[in-house]
Design an enzyme around this catalytic site. Structure first.
Site, PDB file in Angstrom:
ATOM      1  N   GLU A 183      -3.178  -0.166   8.323  1.00  0.00           N
ATOM      2  CA  GLU A 183      -2.060   0.272   9.090  1.00  0.00           C
ATOM      3  C   GLU A 183      -2.162  -0.392  10.454  1.00  0.00           C
ATOM      4  O   GLU A 183      -3.211  -0.196  11.180  1.00  0.00           O
ATOM      5  CB  GLU A 183      -1.856   1.983   9.091  1.00  0.00           C
ATOM      6  CG  GLU A 183      -1.598   2.413   7.915  1.00  0.00           C
ATOM      7  CD  GLU A 183      -1.652   3.970   8.102  1.00  0.00           C
ATOM      8  OE1 GLU A 183      -1.236   4.491   9.227  1.00  0.00           O
ATOM      9  OE2 GLU A 183      -1.808   4.641   7.149  1.00  0.00           O
ATOM     10  N   HIS A 238      -2.891  10.966   0.669  1.00  0.00           N
ATOM     11  CA  HIS A 238      -2.349  10.816   1.975  1.00  0.00           C
ATOM     12  C   HIS A 238      -1.543  11.938   2.521  1.00  0.00           C
ATOM     13  O   HIS A 238      -0.170  12.218   2.602  1.00  0.00           O
ATOM     14  CB  HIS A 238      -1.296   9.562   1.988  1.00  0.00           C
ATOM     15  CG  HIS A 238      -0.817   8.710   3.237  1.00  0.00           C
ATOM     16  ND1 HIS A 238      -1.182   7.583   3.788  1.00  0.00           N
ATOM     17  CD2 HIS A 238      -0.557   9.655   4.606  1.00  0.00           C
ATOM     18  CE1 HIS A 238      -0.862   7.304   4.864  1.00  0.00           C
ATOM     19  NE2 HIS A 238      -0.428   8.297   5.390  1.00  0.00           N
ATOM     20  N   TYR A 252      -3.946   1.765  16.153  1.00  0.00           N
ATOM     21  CA  TYR A 252      -2.566   1.668  16.701  1.00  0.00           C
ATOM     22  C   TYR A 252      -2.654   1.575  18.164  1.00  0.00           C
ATOM     23  O   TYR A 252      -1.748   0.792  19.018  1.00  0.00           O
ATOM     24  CB  TYR A 252      -1.961   3.168  16.544  1.00  0.00           C
ATOM     25  CG  TYR A 252      -1.352   3.242  14.960  1.00  0.00           C
ATOM     26  CD1 TYR A 252       0.015   2.812  14.855  1.00  0.00           C
ATOM     27  CD2 TYR A 252      -2.149   3.707  13.949  1.00  0.00           C
ATOM     28  CE1 TYR A 252       0.507   2.983  13.668  1.00  0.00           C
ATOM     29  CE2 TYR A 252      -1.427   3.612  12.494  1.00  0.00           C
ATOM     30  CZ  TYR A 252      -0.497   3.472  12.493  1.00  0.00           C
ATOM     31  OH  TYR A 252       0.001   3.414  11.243  1.00  0.00           O
ATOM     32  N   GLU A 285      -7.248   8.746   6.578  1.00  0.00           N
ATOM     33  CA  GLU A 285      -7.469   9.250   7.971  1.00  0.00           C
ATOM     34  C   GLU A 285      -7.848  10.753   7.915  1.00  0.00           C
ATOM     35  O   GLU A 285      -7.415  11.634   8.294  1.00  0.00           O
ATOM     36  CB  GLU A 285      -6.038   9.159   8.850  1.00  0.00           C
ATOM     37  CG  GLU A 285      -5.645   7.817   9.021  1.00  0.00           C
ATOM     38  CD  GLU A 285      -4.259   7.840  10.051  1.00  0.00           C
ATOM     39  OE1 GLU A 285      -3.862   8.981  10.303  1.00  0.00           O
ATOM     40  OE2 GLU A 285      -4.093   6.807  10.025  1.00  0.00           O
ATOM     41  N   ARG A 305       0.829  -1.340  -0.130  1.00  0.00           N
ATOM     42  CA  ARG A 305      -0.021  -0.050  -0.050  1.00  0.00           C
ATOM     43  C   ARG A 305       0.884   1.361  -0.092  1.00  0.00           C
ATOM     44  O   ARG A 305       1.718   1.649   0.762  1.00  0.00           O
ATOM     45  CB  ARG A 305      -0.944   0.051   1.054  1.00  0.00           C
ATOM     46  CG  ARG A 305      -1.671   1.072   1.328  1.00  0.00           C
ATOM     47  CD  ARG A 305      -2.785   1.097   2.595  1.00  0.00           C
ATOM     48  NE  ARG A 305      -3.436   2.798   2.806  1.00  0.00           N
ATOM     49  CZ  ARG A 305      -3.077   3.343   3.689  1.00  0.00           C
ATOM     50  NH1 ARG A 305      -2.487   2.867   4.740  1.00  0.00           N
ATOM     51  NH2 ARG A 305      -3.576   4.612   3.873  1.00  0.00           N
ATOM     52  N   ASN A 329      -7.210   2.007  10.482  1.00  0.00           N
ATOM     53  CA  ASN A 329      -5.801   2.301  10.790  1.00  0.00           C
ATOM     54  C   ASN A 329      -5.917   2.138  12.113  1.00  0.00           C
ATOM     55  O   ASN A 329      -6.643   3.106  13.064  1.00  0.00           O
ATOM     56  CB  ASN A 329      -5.134   3.433  10.522  1.00  0.00           C
ATOM     57  CG  ASN A 329      -4.893   3.469   8.952  1.00  0.00           C
ATOM     58  OD1 ASN A 329      -5.053   2.479   8.210  1.00  0.00           O
ATOM     59  ND2 ASN A 329      -4.187   4.714   8.412  1.00  0.00           N
TER      60      ASN A 329
END
Ligand code: IFM
Length: 458
Positions: free
Chosen positions: A365, A125, A305, A170, A80, A303
């Site tokens: 991600e 992005h 985290y 995002e 990606r 994504n």
């Protein structure tokens, strides 16, 4: 490395790694590339840690054959990457894209395909051409049209070989960190502008979906949201309300309109209470926008985290119940202080599946910033990343076992790279990069992921 059986992952599951253009490419002034908001932001003293600038970064623009070879050695199915907007449209306003810019992505895509790696392209992005920002940036509706020119040009040239397209990465971060908090480019602190930006990012996504489909036979198209499972810090009603509202601002504000529900009432009420939305319709909302935003997609990228924990600020601390979710010990945090909490990934995937039922979910991600560098022998012993990776892959397996249609996992990131306002200080790579020489060194986590993929691919 794993007790998770191979059967936990379905045949065809995409094992991948991710990067983005601004963070890895460098070659900032080559082949006609224009200035992005991040070039300008990083050139402004005090904005990026250490005064770091993305001008060279990992030099992926020149070293991509080496990076593709690394991916082939890793054994991933998919890569990606994102397209640099100012490399294709230096000012954002041109009628036609720069041929040299498209040629670069042609070469990259062909190299990936030759190595048996499926390209997944992200259209935006975060590297907005600076002239588009000077004309208003994402709070201006005209940026949506400029984005559609990018989407059209990219899919026209690459759509015969790239089937997987992600529109925007995002939108919460772009809107709120860039236009509200001012800690990302373009560094503005105007919460009303942030709301307009968020709306236009969603609109740009929704309008791009049919355009991508029209140009790409068999396209798989979606958007990428950053999300977490926001837990209340205690069982108090106040903390439950804070968690619900926090989730509303971070996730539901984006996912609800994407899945046809419009903007969530409770978040609208909160924004009105804070004077950020007018009593009537917001100035940026036009008839038909919500239909465009809700254009059905093929997949939702997530994504993930860290865990989010909400503590109410609406009751005095002394009147709230004691915390039952303790603050994390340092060894459960990454070098950026982000709490490591793999069960949150399982819960998030289950919740997205239950509440929105996307056709397919993909972890686009997931990764951790850890600073380990080469030891005397050149080996990078990043055992903390190995553990992070293993725990989050197990969390994916758990979500699959509970029925989530999860079709891929992309580790962030292939390479240590330019981590936005943190500059080069936060290292997320499976591969260590010496930013002086460009030398790449696969870390222990690279080998651990390679073994995992080999053991779990079906
Ligand atoms: O580096 C970023 C990426 O560009 C977007 N998602 C989060 C990553 C780590 O902060």
């Amino acid at each position: 490395m794993s007790l998770t059986p191979p059967s936990a992952f379905p045949p065809g599951f995409a094992w991948g790694v991710a990067t983005s253009a601004l963070q890895v490419e460098g070659a900032a002034a080559e082949d006609g590339r224009g200035e992005s908001t991040w070039d300008r932001f990083a050139a402004t003293p005090g904005r990026v840690k250490g005064g770091d600038r993305p001008t060279v970064a990992c030099d992926h623009y020149h070293r991509f054959p080496e990076d593709v070879a690394l991916m082939a050695a890793l054994g991933v199915d998919a890569y990606r990457f994102s397209l640099s907007w100012p490399r294709l449209f230096p000012t954002g306003g041109e009628a036609r894209p720069l041929v040299a810019g498209l040629d670069f992505y042609d070469r990259l895509v062909d190299a990936l395909l030759a190595a048996g790696i499926t390209p997944w392209a992200t259209l935006h992005h975060w590297d907005l051409p600076q002239p588009l920002q000077d004309a208003g940036g994402w709070p201006a509706r005209s940026t949506v049209d400029a984005f559609l020119r990018l989407a059209e040009a990219a899919t026209r040239r690459l759509g015969d070989r790239v089937r997987h397209w992600l529109t925007v990465n995002e939108p919460w971060v772009v809107a709120h960190l860039g236009y509200g908090a001012g800690v990302h480019a373009p560094g503005l602190t105007d919460p009303r502008a942030a709301l307009a930006a968020a709306h236009h990012l969603l609109l740009a996504h929704g309008r791009a979906v049919p355009l991508v489909r029209a140009q790409v036979p068999g396209a798989r198209v979606g958007i990428v949201l950053n999300a977490t499972d926001v837990e209340p810090a205690s069982p108090s009603a106040a903390d439950a309300a804070a968690a619900r509202l926090g989730d509303g601002h971070l996730l539901r504000w984006f996912a609800d309109p994407l899945y046809g529900r419009g903007y969530p009432d409770d978040v609208c009420a909160d924004l009105r209470e804070r004077g950020l939305l007018p009593a009537g319709a917001p100035p940026w909302l036009r008839p038909g926008d919500l239909d465009d935003i809700a254009t059905p997609t093929d997949l939702l990228g997530v994504n993930y985290y860290m865990r989010g924990v909400a503590r109410s600020d609406r009751v005095p601390e002394a009147d709230n119940l004691p915390r039952t979710v303790p603050l994390p010990p340092p060894d459960r945090c990454t070098d950026l202080g982000w709490e490591i909490h793999p069960p949150g990934l399982t819960r998030l995937l289950l919740r997205l599946h239950r509440d929105y039922a996307p056709r397919s979910l993909v972890v686009t991600e997931n990764g951790a910033a850890y600073g380990e560098g080469p030891d005397g022998t050149g080996r990078v012993r990043d055992s903390r990343r190995v553990a992070y990776l293993r725990e989050h892959l197990a969390a994916c397996a758990e979500a699959l076992a509970q029925g989530v249609p999860l079709h891929g996992y992309f580790h962030w990131s292939l390479l240590d790279n330019f981590e936005w306002a943190e500059g080069f200080s936060a290292r997320f790579g499976l591969v260590h990069v010496d930013f002086e020489t460009g030398q790449r060194r696969p870390k222990d986590s690279f080998h651990a992921y390679r073994r995992w993929i080999a053991a779990h691919r079906r």
